[in-house]
Design a protein around this motif. Structure first.
Motif, mmCIF file in Angstrom:
data_model
loop_
_atom_site.group_PDB
_atom_site.id
_atom_site.type_symbol
_atom_site.label_atom_id
_atom_site.label_comp_id
_atom_site.label_asym_id
_atom_site.label_seq_id
_atom_site.Cartn_x
_atom_site.Cartn_y
_atom_site.Cartn_z
ATOM 1 N N PHE A 113 0.827 -1.194 0.000
ATOM 2 C CA PHE A 113 0.000 0.000 0.000
ATOM 3 C C PHE A 113 0.871 1.257 0.000
ATOM 4 C CE2 PHE A 113 -2.045 3.334 2.621
ATOM 5 C CZ PHE A 113 -3.144 3.611 1.834
ATOM 6 N N SER A 114 2.035 1.168 0.660
ATOM 7 C CA SER A 114 2.962 2.300 0.743
ATOM 8 C C SER A 114 3.857 2.427 -0.476
ATOM 9 C CB SER A 114 3.822 2.168 2.003
ATOM 10 O OG SER A 114 3.006 2.205 3.157
ATOM 11 N N GLY A 115 3.709 1.525 -1.455
ATOM 12 C CA GLY A 115 4.429 1.662 -2.708
ATOM 13 C C GLY A 115 5.635 0.762 -2.887
ATOM 14 N N TYR A 116 5.880 -0.141 -1.955
ATOM 15 C CA TYR A 116 7.022 -1.051 -2.075
ATOM 16 C C TYR A 116 6.613 -2.363 -2.739
ATOM 17 C CZ TYR A 116 9.385 1.979 1.253
ATOM 18 O OH TYR A 116 9.957 3.064 1.866
ATOM 19 N N ARG A 117 7.585 -2.992 -3.393
ATOM 20 C CA ARG A 117 7.410 -4.380 -3.812
ATOM 21 C C ARG A 117 7.778 -5.226 -2.600
ATOM 22 N NH1 ARG A 117 10.990 -6.209 -7.747
ATOM 23 N NH2 ARG A 117 12.468 -4.653 -7.034
ATOM 24 N N VAL A 118 7.118 -6.356 -2.406
ATOM 25 C CA VAL A 118 7.327 -7.152 -1.203
ATOM 26 C C VAL A 118 7.483 -8.621 -1.568
ATOM 27 C CG1 VAL A 118 6.340 -7.865 1.020
ATOM 28 C CG2 VAL A 118 5.970 -5.537 0.187
ATOM 29 N N ALA A 119 8.449 -9.269 -0.927
ATOM 30 C CA ALA A 119 8.590 -10.722 -0.965
ATOM 31 C C ALA A 119 8.501 -11.197 0.479
ATOM 32 C CB ALA A 119 9.918 -11.118 -1.590
ATOM 33 N N GLU A 120 8.135 -12.453 0.658
ATOM 34 C CA GLU A 120 7.935 -12.969 2.007
ATOM 35 C C GLU A 120 8.710 -14.259 2.222
ATOM 36 O OE1 GLU A 120 3.749 -13.375 2.955
ATOM 37 O OE2 GLU A 120 3.250 -11.635 1.722
ATOM 38 N N ALA A 121 9.139 -14.469 3.472
ATOM 39 C CA ALA A 121 9.770 -15.713 3.893
ATOM 40 C C ALA A 121 9.256 -16.033 5.292
ATOM 41 C CB ALA A 121 11.289 -15.578 3.905
ATOM 42 N N ALA A 122 9.067 -17.340 5.577
ATOM 43 C CA ALA A 122 8.481 -17.761 6.847
ATOM 44 C C ALA A 122 9.505 -18.297 7.840
ATOM 45 C CB ALA A 122 7.404 -18.816 6.595
ATOM 46 N N ASN A 123 10.761 -18.456 7.426
ATOM 47 C CA ASN A 123 11.787 -18.947 8.343
ATOM 48 C C ASN A 123 13.163 -18.502 7.853
ATOM 49 O OD1 ASN A 123 13.010 -21.132 6.588
ATOM 50 N ND2 ASN A 123 10.914 -21.904 6.701
ATOM 51 N N GLY A 124 14.180 -18.765 8.654
ATOM 52 C CA GLY A 124 15.518 -18.312 8.324
ATOM 53 C C GLY A 124 16.101 -18.927 7.066
ATOM 54 N N LEU A 125 15.847 -20.209 6.838
ATOM 55 C CA LEU A 125 16.365 -20.858 5.635
ATOM 56 C C LEU A 125 15.740 -20.262 4.378
ATOM 57 C CD1 LEU A 125 16.471 -24.595 6.799
ATOM 58 C CD2 LEU A 125 18.399 -23.022 6.506
ATOM 59 N N GLU A 126 14.425 -20.032 4.444
ATOM 60 C CA GLU A 126 13.734 -19.386 3.325
ATOM 61 C C GLU A 126 14.277 -17.978 3.101
ATOM 62 O OE1 GLU A 126 9.216 -18.588 2.741
ATOM 63 O OE2 GLU A 126 9.375 -20.638 3.523
ATOM 64 N N ALA A 127 14.596 -17.281 4.179
ATOM 65 C CA ALA A 127 15.147 -15.924 4.071
ATOM 66 C C ALA A 127 16.468 -15.936 3.303
ATOM 67 C CB ALA A 127 15.350 -15.319 5.458
ATOM 68 N N LEU A 128 17.335 -16.912 3.591
ATOM 69 C CA LEU A 128 18.602 -17.011 2.876
ATOM 70 C C LEU A 128 18.369 -17.253 1.391
ATOM 71 C CD1 LEU A 128 20.744 -19.209 5.320
ATOM 72 C CD2 LEU A 128 20.736 -16.715 5.089
ATOM 73 N N ASP A 129 17.505 -18.207 1.082
ATOM 74 C CA ASP A 129 17.224 -18.537 -0.320
ATOM 75 C C ASP A 129 16.624 -17.359 -1.075
ATOM 76 O OD1 ASP A 129 18.162 -21.110 0.106
ATOM 77 O OD2 ASP A 129 16.156 -21.986 0.340
ATOM 78 N N LYS A 130 15.616 -16.727 -0.477
ATOM 79 C CA LYS A 130 14.946 -15.612 -1.163
ATOM 80 C C LYS A 130 15.865 -14.404 -1.311
ATOM 81 C CE LYS A 130 10.308 -16.925 -1.067
ATOM 82 N NZ LYS A 130 8.937 -16.518 -1.076
ATOM 83 N N THR A 131 16.720 -14.179 -0.323
ATOM 84 C CA THR A 131 17.651 -13.053 -0.423
ATOM 85 C C THR A 131 18.599 -13.267 -1.591
ATOM 86 O OG1 THR A 131 17.512 -12.579 1.936
ATOM 87 C CG2 THR A 131 19.437 -11.712 0.757
ATOM 88 N N ARG A 132 19.154 -14.441 -1.700
ATOM 89 C CA ARG A 132 20.104 -14.716 -2.789
ATOM 90 C C ARG A 132 19.407 -14.713 -4.151
ATOM 91 N NH1 ARG A 132 22.278 -18.875 1.233
ATOM 92 N NH2 ARG A 132 23.936 -17.695 2.260
ATOM 93 N N GLU A 133 18.169 -15.153 -4.184
ATOM 94 C CA GLU A 133 17.416 -15.193 -5.440
ATOM 95 C C GLU A 133 16.967 -13.802 -5.887
ATOM 96 O OE1 GLU A 133 12.980 -16.630 -6.913
ATOM 97 O OE2 GLU A 133 13.825 -17.509 -5.105
ATOM 98 N N LEU A 134 16.450 -13.000 -4.941
ATOM 99 C CA LEU A 134 15.794 -11.733 -5.279
ATOM 100 C C LEU A 134 16.647 -10.489 -5.035
ATOM 101 C CD1 LEU A 134 12.323 -12.582 -3.686
ATOM 102 C CD2 LEU A 134 12.974 -12.747 -6.118
ATOM 103 N N MET A 135 17.667 -10.587 -4.194
ATOM 104 C CA MET A 135 18.517 -9.451 -3.821
ATOM 105 C C MET A 135 17.663 -8.227 -3.440
ATOM 106 S SD MET A 135 21.463 -10.751 -3.793
ATOM 107 C CE MET A 135 22.547 -9.352 -3.607
ATOM 108 N N PRO A 136 16.893 -8.336 -2.344
ATOM 109 C CA PRO A 136 16.035 -7.221 -1.929
ATOM 110 C C PRO A 136 16.853 -5.995 -1.531
ATOM 111 C CG PRO A 136 16.206 -8.834 -0.178
ATOM 112 C CD PRO A 136 16.885 -9.433 -1.379
ATOM 113 N N ASP A 137 16.189 -4.849 -1.492
ATOM 114 C CA ASP A 137 16.834 -3.605 -1.087
ATOM 115 C C ASP A 137 16.989 -3.520 0.427
ATOM 116 O OD1 ASP A 137 17.077 -2.046 -3.669
ATOM 117 O OD2 ASP A 137 14.991 -2.697 -3.713
ATOM 118 N N ILE A 138 16.100 -4.212 1.157
ATOM 119 C CA ILE A 138 16.123 -4.213 2.622
ATOM 120 C C ILE A 138 15.392 -5.455 3.103
ATOM 121 C CG2 ILE A 138 14.027 -2.810 2.834
ATOM 122 C CD1 ILE A 138 15.445 -1.382 5.242
#
Length: 150
Positions: free
Chosen positions: A31-56
């Motif tokens: 709603f505030s104008g950001y694109r968003v990806a989600e992860a439900a645990n630490g392992l998913e966070a590692l995978d999604k970060t390397r795949e998507l390279m989020p800004d924050i």
């Protein structure tokens, strides 16, 4: 509040094991104008970060499979991801948690529950620091009562 074109290019990874909280953060950030990806645990966070390279990354610290502390340490140890600001999200307001989050590599510390506007303000602050400094995030001197900067 409507998103700006600059925000629409910014990708926020929300790492939170409670689905309701994750969806609430994601909806408000979109709603505030950001694109968003989600992860439900630490392992998913590692995978999604390397795949998507989020800004924050918004990182809950109490996660299943791999906690947010370890996920943060691994992301900050990786040459490809260490530049990404990580905001720790936790229900614990103890000073020791803020220091532990800083030692793990978190760039800021936000105590839950927090108002969505306060979270967006912290994201904007961290992204501004990232833009102004190509190296490790500088610490801004200002902090809200619910936000602890490390």
């Amino acid at each position: 509040m409507s998103g700006t074109p600059a925000r629409e290019r910014q990708l926020v990874l929300v790492v939170e094991d409670y689905q309701d909280a994750r969806e609430m953060y994601a909806a408000y950030l979109q709603f505030s104008g950001y694109r968003v990806a989600e992860a439900a645990n630490g392992l998913e966070a590692l995978d999604k970060t390397r795949e998507l390279m989020p800004d924050i990354i918004l990182m809950d610290l109490a996660l299943p499979k791999m906690d947010g502390w370890e996920a943060t340490r691994r992301l900050k140890a990786d040459e490809l991801t260490r530049h990404i600001p990580i905001v720790a999200l936790t229900g614990h307001a103890l000073a020791g948690h803020a220091e532990g989050a800083r030692q793990a590599g978190c760039d800021a510390f936000v105590t839950k529950p927090c108002l969505p506007d306060a979270l967006v303000t912290e994201i904007e602050r961290m992204l501004a620091v990232k833009r102004s400094d190509a190296g490790p995030a500088k610490r801004a001197p200002r902090a809200s009562s619910k936000t602890k900067h490390t």
